[in-house]
Write a protein that holds these residues in place. Sequence first.
Motif, PDB file in Angstrom:
ATOM      1  N   ALA A 450       0.849  -1.191   0.000  1.00 40.64           N
ATOM      2  CA  ALA A 450       0.000   0.000   0.000  1.00 40.64           C
ATOM      3  C   ALA A 450       0.887   1.245   0.000  1.00 40.64           C
ATOM      4  O   ALA A 450       1.847   1.328   0.766  1.00 40.64           O
ATOM      5  N   SER A 451       0.548   2.196  -0.863  1.00 41.73           N
ATOM      6  CA  SER A 451       1.255   3.467  -0.903  1.00 41.73           C
ATOM      7  C   SER A 451       0.245   4.581  -0.636  1.00 41.73           C
ATOM      8  O   SER A 451      -0.791   4.651  -1.319  1.00 41.73           O
ATOM      9  N   PRO A 452       0.479   5.455   0.348  1.00 40.95           N
ATOM     10  CA  PRO A 452      -0.507   6.481   0.693  1.00 40.95           C
ATOM     11  C   PRO A 452      -0.865   7.366  -0.494  1.00 40.95           C
ATOM     12  O   PRO A 452      -0.014   7.706  -1.319  1.00 40.95           O
ATOM     13  N   GLY A 457      -6.782   7.106  -0.234  1.00 44.94           N
ATOM     14  CA  GLY A 457      -6.306   6.538   1.029  1.00 44.94           C
ATOM     15  C   GLY A 457      -5.005   5.818   0.809  1.00 44.94           C
ATOM     16  O   GLY A 457      -3.952   6.187   1.347  1.00 44.94           O
ATOM     17  N   ASN A 458      -5.049   4.785  -0.014  1.00 41.62           N
ATOM     18  CA  ASN A 458      -3.863   4.069  -0.467  1.00 41.62           C
ATOM     19  C   ASN A 458      -4.069   3.670  -1.918  1.00 41.62           C
ATOM     20  O   ASN A 458      -5.208   3.564  -2.391  1.00 41.62           O
ATOM     21  N   ILE A 459      -2.961   3.440  -2.610  1.00 40.09           N
ATOM     22  CA  ILE A 459      -3.023   2.805  -3.917  1.00 40.09           C
ATOM     23  C   ILE A 459      -2.146   1.564  -3.881  1.00 40.09           C
ATOM     24  O   ILE A 459      -1.315   1.397  -2.984  1.00 40.09           O
ATOM     25  N   VAL A 460      -2.356   0.681  -4.826  1.00 39.66           N
ATOM     26  CA  VAL A 460      -1.506  -0.498  -4.965  1.00 39.66           C
ATOM     27  C   VAL A 460      -0.230  -0.076  -5.685  1.00 39.66           C
ATOM     28  O   VAL A 460      -0.282   0.489  -6.777  1.00 39.66           O
ATOM     29  N   LYS A 461       0.902  -0.348  -5.051  1.00 40.77           N
ATOM     30  CA  LYS A 461       2.190  -0.045  -5.686  1.00 40.77           C
ATOM     31  C   LYS A 461       3.013  -1.315  -5.779  1.00 40.77           C
ATOM     32  O   LYS A 461       3.108  -2.081  -4.815  1.00 40.77           O
ATOM     33  N   ALA A 462       3.590  -1.536  -6.937  1.00 40.03           N
ATOM     34  CA  ALA A 462       4.423  -2.720  -7.155  1.00 40.03           C
ATOM     35  C   ALA A 462       5.884  -2.316  -7.341  1.00 40.03           C
ATOM     36  O   ALA A 462       6.179  -1.406  -8.125  1.00 40.03           O
TER      37      ALA A 462
END
Length: 529
Positions: A450-452, A457-462
């Motif tokens: 999770a990246s703020p 709120g959060n996004i998916v980060k790879a």
Amino acid sequence: MNKPDLVEPRNFNIVSEIEKYAKDESKVAIIFEDDAGEETKVTYADLIRKSNRMGNLFKQHGLKKGDTLLIKMERSIETYEVYIAALKLGVSLIPASEMLRTKDLQYRITHGEVDAVLSIASGADEFEGVNEYDDLTKFIIGGQKDGWVDVDKDVQNQSDELEIVDTDRDDVAFLPYTSGTTGNPKAVVHTHGWGYAHMQMAPKHWLNIHEDDIVWATAAPGWQKWVWSPFLSTMTSGATAFVYNGRFDGTKYLELLQDYQINVLCCTPTEYRIMAKLQNLDHFDLSHLHDAVSAGEPLNQEVVEKFQNTFNITVRDGYGQTESTLLIGLLKDVPGRPGSMGKAIPGSDVLIVDDEGQPVEPGIVGNIAVPVDLPALFKGYFKDPERTQERVAGDYFLTGDRAKVDEDGYFWFEGRADDIIISSGYTIGPFEVEDSLTKHPAVKETAVVASPHELRGNIVKAFVILQDSYEESDELVRELQNFVKYDVAPYKYPRAIEFVEELPKTNSGKIRRVELREAEIEKYNHEHE
């Protein structure tokens, strides 16, 4: 505040708590508006009659008590009919998001031992690739398809009378799937008794629904939150459910709240954030709105203040899980404390325990937990006693989140004990995204966290390590994102991808997602100082 009695009669069916309102022929159950602005109203009496026809259609095609029906529907009046019909027959329901692809449907159909599926026409093609396709009874709404029962046509010939099947409070009503940090999604067993316990808690003590209210809960079918609020909380309170099946737009939402004189609003932090950023917020009259709540992730204090200052309404946070019902929240008549999760919902018996399941003193960070015999708690993960037991310590079920409680009973969130990602109200397991990415020939190794994000709120980060024959580029980022969208589901794709040379790991080789997550939080805080 009195503690509610959560234990229902031995013989109990959820629909009995909805059907009792059908005695009044004029009582409105649902107000529906589509994307074109067309409005439809249905009374409780008509809703039950239509649900009975649906149930008789199910019976005609062999569905009976103990069977399992997977449902892939959009926000619609028909969705309510399908749920009521299945529950009256004692059929268990598996909610499935419109966005699920064949892979996710395949797992649910096989693991959930599904007997039949029901889908909106636009989502039916995704079922074609499942192994059990020819053996399933298949119902379609809003179109025709070879091998599928045309509900719109065939339901018209059914009787509008249907007796409630004799169900026990321990009979399974819902089997929603929830993402985990590792492995496949888990199926959560909820009984008719769980539904009864939920009715005594969330609608009365958090949503604060009155019988004559118009309630707008924006959750989409396919998620347990739809069962929580638009369905159970609203229908079993005898209120009117407002349903809007259109594209999200902050201005449109505010117009609907104003024009339909909505009394209770339940939506995601992302929806509140987008509305709060509108320049003309004070142009809208929300004086009929007496309660507004938010769930899924903590809501920013500046958004709360914006709604308070503009509309004199306090948006109240709530905390719960698919496995339970609402456990903690900012209650209607309890003074809020900025940054706090609120207090225990009456009947939840929630507390903080250590890793051995021993209650801790106020101010000590520990695990948010509830007694394992709480009526508002699930009966376990379907066909997975080991994963169920992993969440138990002593006499308590551990939610997987950590917090502390102060001397006055206010809870303060400290973070997730696992790596689950909550983005725009969606719960996403990093393993699902990592598993998808590693199928792509460019990806050697990946870690997802999770990246703020200011709005979501959060996004998916790879974080991705590429194979030697590939080079990083914006084009490759888009390719990987689209790959996940179509392999898993659109809401799960990584909105940010960072190419790296290595990933932080423990001595045993396990990826330390927590290190990556904390770095993202630190970077976000630095950028927003």
